[in-house]
Design an enzyme around this catalytic site. Structure first.
Site, PDB file in Angstrom:
ATOM      1  CB  THR A 147      21.804  15.737 -58.690  1.00 42.13           C
ATOM      2  OG1 THR A 147      23.151  16.184 -58.846  1.00 42.13           O
ATOM      3  CG2 THR A 147      21.824  14.229 -58.519  1.00 42.13           C
ATOM      4  CD  GLU A 193      23.781  12.658 -55.319  1.00 41.89           C
ATOM      5  OE1 GLU A 193      24.027  13.839 -54.998  1.00 41.89           O
ATOM      6  OE2 GLU A 193      24.106  12.198 -56.416  1.00 41.89           O
TER       7      GLU A 193
HETATM    8  P1  AMP Z   1      25.448  19.051 -56.290  1.00 42.32           P
HETATM    9  O1  AMP Z   1      24.795  17.721 -56.150  1.00 42.32           O
HETATM   10  O2  AMP Z   1      25.080  19.767 -57.532  1.00 42.32           O
HETATM   11  O3  AMP Z   1      25.254  19.857 -55.050  1.00 42.32           O
HETATM   12  O4  AMP Z   1      27.024  18.814 -56.435  1.00 42.32           O
HETATM   13  C1  AMP Z   1      27.741  18.081 -55.494  1.00 42.32           C
HETATM   14  C2  AMP Z   1      29.175  17.992 -55.938  1.00 42.32           C
HETATM   15  O5  AMP Z   1      29.755  19.286 -56.004  1.00 42.32           O
HETATM   16  C3  AMP Z   1      30.068  17.188 -55.035  1.00 42.32           C
HETATM   17  O6  AMP Z   1      29.966  15.799 -55.268  1.00 42.32           O
HETATM   18  C4  AMP Z   1      31.440  17.763 -55.395  1.00 42.32           C
HETATM   19  O7  AMP Z   1      31.936  17.198 -56.591  1.00 42.32           O
HETATM   20  C5  AMP Z   1      31.126  19.228 -55.647  1.00 42.32           C
HETATM   21  N1  AMP Z   1      31.319  20.040 -54.438  1.00 42.32           N
HETATM   22  C6  AMP Z   1      30.396  20.459 -53.551  1.00 42.32           C
HETATM   23  N2  AMP Z   1      30.933  21.220 -52.585  1.00 42.32           N
HETATM   24  C7  AMP Z   1      32.253  21.287 -52.842  1.00 42.32           C
HETATM   25  C8  AMP Z   1      33.380  21.917 -52.194  1.00 42.32           C
HETATM   26  N3  AMP Z   1      33.239  22.657 -51.106  1.00 42.32           N
HETATM   27  N4  AMP Z   1      34.579  21.739 -52.759  1.00 42.32           N
HETATM   28  C9  AMP Z   1      34.754  20.998 -53.869  1.00 42.32           C
HETATM   29  N5  AMP Z   1      33.750  20.392 -54.528  1.00 42.32           N
HETATM   30  C10 AMP Z   1      32.509  20.525 -54.023  1.00 42.32           C
END
Ligand code: AMP
Length: 539
Positions: A181, A326
């Site tokens: 990530t 994570e």
């Molecule tokens: P990733 O590890 O690429 O899946 O990104 C995770 C991050 O995406 C989280 O820590 C949030 O900052 C953002 N995120 C994921 N889902 C949402 C959601 N439904 N609304 C707002 N931010 C989100």
């Protein structure tokens, strides 16, 4: 109670044993493929036997660079079931990140889609541990390529042992998969998923109050299989014997609408950008979407208009969820409680637009400098998570592990509130990253590049809301005294060093950039200033 291990192997074995007639429908560059779980099971075993011949042993990492299709699904089970680690690689990452993560994970074999081969050809000389490449195309022959040795997936399957037995001894805490990530600074960070974590996540994902996945579903993960295991949908769906529709490369809104209509998809999952595209397509085309019982949306905040668009206009239930790489990834999901269903529409929408309630099995708390925040939907703090499918470290990265995993909790870097019903709402993030169409852009890397220009005194990159991509980067630049540069000069300077989608949408020239008392950019103030700048410009 018996302490039998929870393993990914048992998922594919269950599908083979009890759902041999159910189908996996897969779209690749070669067309539509329909395979039964019996066939998928046999091909999975053949792939394991081929990887064993390559010398893959328990604990070895095998990388995949592929879209959502049946071959990728086979790799999802063949690799962990033989005790190796399925390393799904995000094909949209910049080259230097790809090189880093393949070397850092020490992948021994890479499985690559035909259209992604050229990308790996460009970087293969820098890959330190890869011993063999496998092209996941339709042909028995390998295309002409610089990659050496290069094998054909279908040839390996045809020659492989379709009744290969998974004899490796597995502990449920053994690694089954891994995914990297993006980080605020530096190279991406690796997260390792255990057999136990994936299994428990699949159970929680399938509960009725969660995604409610069942055998009778036709599940279509649109979220890429290189993004946190397509949110675990392929694992859950295989285990339960659900029909799966895997939409393959370049799945445009039209392709998705046609797949839903043709194969009567009931549940699907993806980021808001995908659903905004589909909503537009439904407005223009004439499709039968009556089979759909749930669209799961996460990765970025789902705009309320999107939820309303699907539900009021098209009668398709739209469910907002939150998670991270994570966290395998599901953490919260927004559903109305039984006593909330009669609330006025506006209030219902307000609840459903939040990220929702923590799913059973996990613990969350929101803390700020005063301790845990009040459950009033106003008090803000950082969201902390713990539970059996939450990572407890980054792979081979002590320093950054220590930053995020403290006192038994994952510190998410997401700023949130909790209302009295327990619904979480993400209101900001502390990580200096911009999420565009579900993919991260590092503002820090862009800033460093900009400040490397001799005519630029200071630069800060912030996100601005975007109707299609949710967020896009905008560069705020202070020039050195006496220097004149245009937006075009700056873009031309950045262009050679970044993938296209990372480039800022705009450059705004400023006299100075707001800073904290210790001289750090005050990004929140800057974001507000920029948003105001655009609204003034629009009026
Ligand atoms: P990733 O590890 O690429 O899946 O990104 C995770 C991050 O995406 C989280 O820590 C949030 O900052 C953002 N995120 C994921 N889902 C949402 C959601 N439904 N609304 C707002 N931010 C989100």
């Amino acid at each position: 109670m018996m302490n039998t291990p929870l393993t990914v192997t048992s998922m594919i074995e269950r599908a083979e044993k009890y759902f041999p007639k159910k189908e996996v429908i897969s779209r690749t560059l070669g067309g539509i493929h329909r395979l039964t779980y019996k066939e998928v099971g046999e091909r999975t075993r053949a792939l394991s036997s081929a990887l064993e011949k390559f010398g893959i042993e328990k604990g070895d990492r095998v990388g995949t660079l592929a879209w959502n299709h049946h071959r990728h699904l086979e790799a999802y089970f063949a690799i962990p079931s033989m005790g190796a680690v399925l390393h799904t690689i995000n094909i949209r990452l910049p080259e230097e990140h790809l090189i880093h993560i393949i070397n850092h994970a020490e992948d021994k074999v890479l499985l690559i889609d035909p259209d992604i081969l050229p990308m790996i050809e460009k970087i293969h000389q820098e890959l330190e541990t890869v011993e063999a490449f496998i092209v996941m195309g339709e042909d028995y022959f390998v295309p002409k390529s610089e990659l050496d040795p290069l094998y054909s997936y279908e040839h390996l399957i045809a020659e492989g042992n379709s009744s290969y037995e998974y004899t490796v001894e597995l502990d449920e805490n053994d690694p089954a998969g891994m995914c990297y990530t993006s980080a605020t600074t530096g190279k991406p960070k690796g997260v390792v998923y255990s057999h136990r974590g994936i299994t428990l996540h699949s159970m929680a994902f399938s509960m009725v109050d969660t995604a409610g996945l069942s055998e009778s579903d036709v599940a279509m993960p649109v979220v890429p299989m290189f993004h946190v295991n397509a949110w675990g949908m392929p694992f859950g769906a295989t285990w339960l014997g659900s029909t799966q529709v895997l939409p393959g490369p370049m799945a445009t809104p039209k392709v998705l609408a046609e797949l839903i209509e043709t194969y009567k998809v009931t549940a699907t999952a993806g980021v808001p950008t995908i659903w905004l595209g589909l909503l537009n397509e439904l407005d223009t085309g004439n499709y039968d979407m009556s089979s759909l019982r749930a669209i799961l949306c996460g990765g970025s905040a789902a705009p309320k208009a999107l939820i309303q668009g699907f539900e009021s206009k098209h009668g398709i239930p739209f469910i907002h969820a939150y998670g991270m790489t994570e966290t395998t990834p599901l953490v919260t999901l927004a559903r109305l409680k039984s006593y909330q269903t009669d609330l006025p529409e506006e209030e219902r929408l307000k609840i459903r637009g939040k990220q929702g309630l923590v799913v059973p099995g996990l613990d969350v708390k929101i803390v700020n400098e005063n301790g845990e925040v009040n459950r009033d939907g106003e008090d803000m703090g950082e969201l902390l998570i713990r539970g059996p499918w939450i990572a407890d470290e980054y792979y081979k990265d002590e320093e950054r592990s220590a930053e995020s995993f403290r006192d038994g909790w994952l510190h998410t870097g997401d700023v949130a509130t909790m209302d009295e019903e327990g619904n979480i709402e993400i209101v900001d993030r502390t990580k200096d990253l911009i999420k565009s169409g579900g993919e991260w852009i590092s503002s820090v890397e862009l800033e460093n590049a900009l400040m490397g220009h001799e005519g630029i005194f200071e630069a800060a990159v912030v996100s601005v809301p975007h109707p299609k991509w949710q967020e896009r980067p905008v560069a705020c630049v202070v020039l050195q005294d006496g220097i004149e540069l245009t937006k075009e000069d700056i873009m031309a300077y950045l262009e050679p060093n970044f993938v296209k989608w990372w480039l800022p949408d705009d450059v705004i020239f400023m006299d100075d950039i707001p800073k904290t008392s210790v001289g750090k950019f005050l990004k929140r103030a800057l974001r507000e200033q920029i948003r105001e700048h655009y609204s003034v410009e629009k009026n």
